[in-house]
Design an enzyme around this catalytic site. Structure first.
Site, short mmCIF file in Angstrom:
data_model
loop_
_atom_site.label_atom_id
_atom_site.label_comp_id
_atom_site.label_asym_id
_atom_site.label_seq_id
_atom_site.Cartn_x
_atom_site.Cartn_y
_atom_site.Cartn_z
CE1 TYR A 53 -3.10 -2.98 0.21
CE2 TYR A 53 -3.49 -2.42 2.88
CZ TYR A 53 -3.73 -3.22 1.55
OH TYR A 53 -4.65 -4.11 1.64
CB SER A 233 -13.64 -5.58 -0.88
OG SER A 233 -14.26 -4.66 -2.11
CG PHE A 237 -13.28 -1.65 -5.23
CD1 PHE A 237 -12.93 -2.22 -3.99
CD2 PHE A 237 -12.30 -1.84 -6.39
CE1 PHE A 237 -11.71 -2.63 -3.66
CE2 PHE A 237 -11.03 -2.59 -6.16
CZ PHE A 237 -10.78 -2.98 -4.93
CG LEU A 240 -22.18 -3.53 -2.30
CD1 LEU A 240 -21.74 -4.46 -1.43
CD2 LEU A 240 -23.78 -3.93 -3.02
CB THR A 241 -22.03 3.84 -1.57
OG1 THR A 241 -21.66 4.03 -3.00
CG2 THR A 241 -21.00 3.19 -0.80
N GLY A 242 -24.36 2.74 -3.71
CA GLY A 242 -25.28 3.10 -4.79
C GLY A 242 -24.93 4.07 -5.74
#
Length: 345
Positions: A53, A233, A237, A240-242
Site C-alpha cells: 500500500y 471490500s 469498491f 454497494l453505496t449505490g
C-alpha cells in the site's frame, strides 16, 4: 464495539477493523492520522495495512501506508493496538518490491518483515499475512482455475518454516492468509499440525453482497479449523453505496484509477446493486448501511475491514454497526443473492 477472538487463541480484535490502503494516495498523513484517532476513539483496536500500500500499487507510494501508520503508532500505547500487515507475493510485475518479488521464500519473507518493522516503527507485528498465494490460482476477479498456468513455487511447508523463524524471534506474533482458496487453507492447516509449525489464525478475503463465494467451502473450513475471516471490500469498491447507479463517473477509486476493480465490471453487478439499493430504501436504510450491517453481523466474520477517504465516510461506516438485519430482511437479501449469485467473485 464488539470484540472477538482471532482464530484459535489469538488476540481479541474489534469486530470492525480500519484498513489503510488509501493512506499516502487518496489520504494525506494528517487525514490518515485523524481517521486512526477517530477509529480508536470509537473502539477499534485493529488496524490492517500492507507493504504494497498505498493502492493502486505504484513504486512512488510503495510502503507509504505503513510509514503513515508507523508515525501514528509511535504515539500510541503499542499493546492496545492489534497491528496487521501483509507481505506482497510474486506474479504481479511489482519490480520495485524486492525485484518482483520472485517468491515467498525465506529471504523474501525476512526482508519484507524487516522493511515493515522499520516503516511501522515497532518491534513486532501482531498478525503477518501472505497478501496472496505464490502458486497459480484465480484471484482478484479471475474465477476459473487454469492448470496450464502452473509454475514453480516455494512449497507451503517452506513458507511456514520461514514464518516460524520470524515467530520464534518475536518479530511476528501470529500468521494469516489473504486471497486464499479452500485447498490452500487446508494445506497450511495440515502442514502446521503435521510439522509443529505456526497455525494460521485468519483469512483475509473479499466478502460482500456481490461476492459471497466464501460461503462455498471456505465457511465450513474456517469454522472447523478455527480460522477467522477478515472480510475486506465490504462495499465492493463503492458499488454497494449505490453512487455509481446515478452517476457512473462518480468520484472514487473506480473512476480515478484506470483499469481498477476489474472484478466489478461483470454483467450482473449493476442489476444486483440496484436490487440491494431498492431493498435498503424500502427499509429506510442507505445502501451502504444495508451492505455493512449485513457483513458486520454475519456469524462467520471475525472482523470487517473498512476504509474511507473522508471522515464523513468513516463516520457513516461506523454508524452502520447499529444496523443488524432481522430475519425478514435477511430473507430478502438472500432472494436477491439467488437471483444475482456472486456477480463479482
Amino acid at each position: 464495539m464488539e470484540y472477538r477472538v482471532l482464530g484459535e487463541g489469538g488476540p481479541k480484535v474489534s469486530a470492525v477493523c480500519l484498513g489503510t490502503m488509501t493512506f499516502g494516495q487518496q489520504n494525506t498523513e494528517a487525514e490518515a492520522h485523524s481517521q486512526l484517532d477517530h477509529a480508536v476513539e470509537h473502539g477499534i483496536n485493529f488496524i490492517d495495512t500492507a507493504e504494497l500500500y498505498a493502492v493502486p500499487a505504484r513504486a512512488e507510494t510503495y510502503g507509504a501506508s505503513e510509514a503513515i501508520v508507523g508515525n501514528w503508532l509511535a504515539r500510541q500505547a503499542r499493546e492496545r493496538i492489534v497491528l496487521a500487515t501483509k507481505v506482497a507475493g510474486p506474479a504481479r510485475n511489482l519490480e520495485w518490491i524486492r525485484g518482483g518479488p520472485p517468491a515467498l521464500d525465506r529471504a523474501n519473507l525476512r526482508a519484507a518483515v524487516e522493511g515493515s518493522l522499520r516503516r511501522l516503527k515497532t518491534d513486532y507485528i501482531d498478525l503477518y499475512q501472505l497478501h496472496w498465494p505464490e502458486r497459480n490460482q484465480p484471484m482478484f476477479g479471475q474465477w476459473q482455475y487454469d492448470p496450464g498456468k502452473e509454475r514453480e513455487c516455494t512449497p507451503i511447508r517452506a513458507q511456514l518454516e520461514a514464518l516460524a523463524e520470524l515467530v520464534e524471534e518475536g518479530k511476528v506474533r501470529r500468521i494469516g492468509l489473504s486471497n486464499e482458496h479452500p485447498w490452500g487453507v487446508m494445506q497450511f492447516v495440515r502442514l502446521a499440525e503435521e510439522f509443529g509449525l505456526p497455525r494460521v489464525v485468519s483469512l483475509q478475503n473479499a466478502c460482500n453482497l456481490l461476492n459471497r463465494s466464501f460461503e462455498y467451502g471456505l465457511a465450513e473450513i474456517c469454522h472447523r479449523e478455527r480460522v477467522g475471516l477478515l472480510a475486506y471490500s465490504p462495499l465492493a469498491f463503492g458499488h454497494l453505496t449505490g453512487k455509481y447507479l446515478a452517476d457512473p463517473q462518480a468520484p472514487g477509486r473506480l473512476t480515478e484509477f484506470e483499469n481498477f476493480g476489474q472484478r466489478y465490471t461483470k454483467a450482473n453487478v449493476q442489476p444486483a446493486v440496484a436490487a440491494y439499493a431498492e431493498l435498503a430504501r424500502s427499509r429506510g436504510l442507505t445502501p451502504a448501511a444495508l451492505a455493512l450491517g449485513w457483513i458486520y453481523h454475519r456469524g462467520y466474520v471475525t472482523s470487517t475491514i473498512i476504509g474511507a477517504t473522508t471522515m464523513a465516510q468513516l463516520q457513516e461506516n461506523l454508524a452502520a454497526w447499529r444496523v443488524s438485519p432481522d430475519a425478514e430482511l435477511l430473507e430478502r437479501i438472500d432472494a436477491i443473492h439467488l437471483r444475482f449469485t456472486n456477480p463479482a467473485p
